[in-house]
Design a protein around this motif. Sequence first.
Motif, PDB file in Angstrom:
ATOM      1  N   ARG A  10       0.487  -0.718   0.387  1.00 40.38           N
ATOM      2  CA  ARG A  10      -0.078   0.415  -0.287  1.00 40.38           C
ATOM      3  C   ARG A  10       0.568   1.143   0.492  1.00 40.38           C
ATOM      4  O   ARG A  10       0.544   2.223  -0.501  1.00 40.38           O
ATOM      5  CB  ARG A  10      -0.803  -0.152   1.210  1.00 40.38           C
ATOM      6  CG  ARG A  10      -2.645  -1.062   0.710  1.00 40.38           C
ATOM      7  CD  ARG A  10      -2.919  -0.689   1.849  1.00 40.38           C
ATOM      8  NE  ARG A  10      -3.984  -1.604   2.019  1.00 40.38           N
ATOM      9  CZ  ARG A  10      -5.181  -1.588   1.352  1.00 40.38           C
ATOM     10  NH1 ARG A  10      -6.090  -0.106   0.635  1.00 40.38           N
ATOM     11  NH2 ARG A  10      -6.254  -2.216   1.469  1.00 40.38           N
ATOM     12  N   TRP A  13       1.198   2.955  -3.271  1.00 40.44           N
ATOM     13  CA  TRP A  13      -0.510   2.699  -3.855  1.00 40.44           C
ATOM     14  C   TRP A  13      -0.647   4.447  -4.603  1.00 40.44           C
ATOM     15  O   TRP A  13      -1.337   4.768  -5.596  1.00 40.44           O
ATOM     16  CB  TRP A  13      -2.071   3.107  -3.100  1.00 40.44           C
ATOM     17  CG  TRP A  13      -2.094   1.018  -3.035  1.00 40.44           C
ATOM     18  CD1 TRP A  13      -0.984   0.465  -3.220  1.00 40.44           C
ATOM     19  CD2 TRP A  13      -3.306   0.300  -2.884  1.00 40.44           C
ATOM     20  NE1 TRP A  13      -1.766  -1.485  -2.565  1.00 40.44           N
ATOM     21  CE2 TRP A  13      -3.172  -1.010  -2.940  1.00 40.44           C
ATOM     22  CE3 TRP A  13      -4.308   1.012  -2.876  1.00 40.44           C
ATOM     23  CZ2 TRP A  13      -4.046  -1.907  -2.599  1.00 40.44           C
ATOM     24  CZ3 TRP A  13      -5.932  -0.168  -1.927  1.00 40.44           C
ATOM     25  CH2 TRP A  13      -5.405  -1.847  -2.379  1.00 40.44           C
ATOM     26  N   ARG A  68      -2.695  -8.698  -3.342  1.00 37.80           N
ATOM     27  CA  ARG A  68      -3.296  -7.208  -2.608  1.00 37.80           C
ATOM     28  C   ARG A  68      -4.453  -6.426  -3.150  1.00 37.80           C
ATOM     29  O   ARG A  68      -4.101  -5.539  -2.947  1.00 37.80           O
ATOM     30  CB  ARG A  68      -2.039  -6.135  -2.415  1.00 37.80           C
ATOM     31  CG  ARG A  68      -0.795  -7.263  -1.387  1.00 37.80           C
ATOM     32  CD  ARG A  68       0.322  -6.761  -1.215  1.00 37.80           C
ATOM     33  NE  ARG A  68       1.480  -7.469  -0.203  1.00 37.80           N
ATOM     34  CZ  ARG A  68       1.615  -7.315   0.537  1.00 37.80           C
ATOM     35  NH1 ARG A  68       2.195  -5.824   0.732  1.00 37.80           N
ATOM     36  NH2 ARG A  68       2.664  -8.104   0.554  1.00 37.80           N
TER      37      ARG A  68
END
Length: 189
Positions: A10, A13, A68
């Motif tokens: 993340r 991201w 993910r």
Amino acid sequence: PRTADPLGNRRYWPIYEDAEKLDFMIGVHATVRGPHYFAVDMFDQFIEVHTLSHAFAQMMHCTSLMFRGVVEQFPKLRVAFLENRVAWVTYWMDYLDAKWDKRRADAPLLKRKPSAYMTGGNFFYSAEPEEKALPHVLERIGEDLIVFATDYPHSGSAFTADLLDRHDISDGAKKKILHDNGIRLFGWN
């Protein structure tokens, strides 16, 4: 970042969010070196490390982007897997599908099989023009996801003639690999 962060982490991201907004592609040209990556560092010959590093890295990062949920969270993101040839793609999509079928709860963001994302138009794969498996891959995933890899100016660079001279690939597929798919990958259409 730590060298062991897979691309699905993340922390990356925000990069994917910006790439999607700006209509930029992400190129994955990875190797796996360092204490956190498999057993690649156990080899002391360049040929061993070079042979394994790109293959492991492409599969590792593809797996991470998939499981993910990056592929679902950023449906317009275009990702190119570069400098690993293309034969791994059909094996890996079948393998990821088999894992997902058995462990869907471990990848809760995915709504479709990994192969659907890998062939859905957002992932691109570079192919070397002499790859024997190229016709098989084209048959399995279509002509729209393969881009030409020259690796120029490195030694052993490929040139368009190397692909154009092949008789087991259609002229339409050659045009897409050498031109059309790259235009779409970079968002130039």
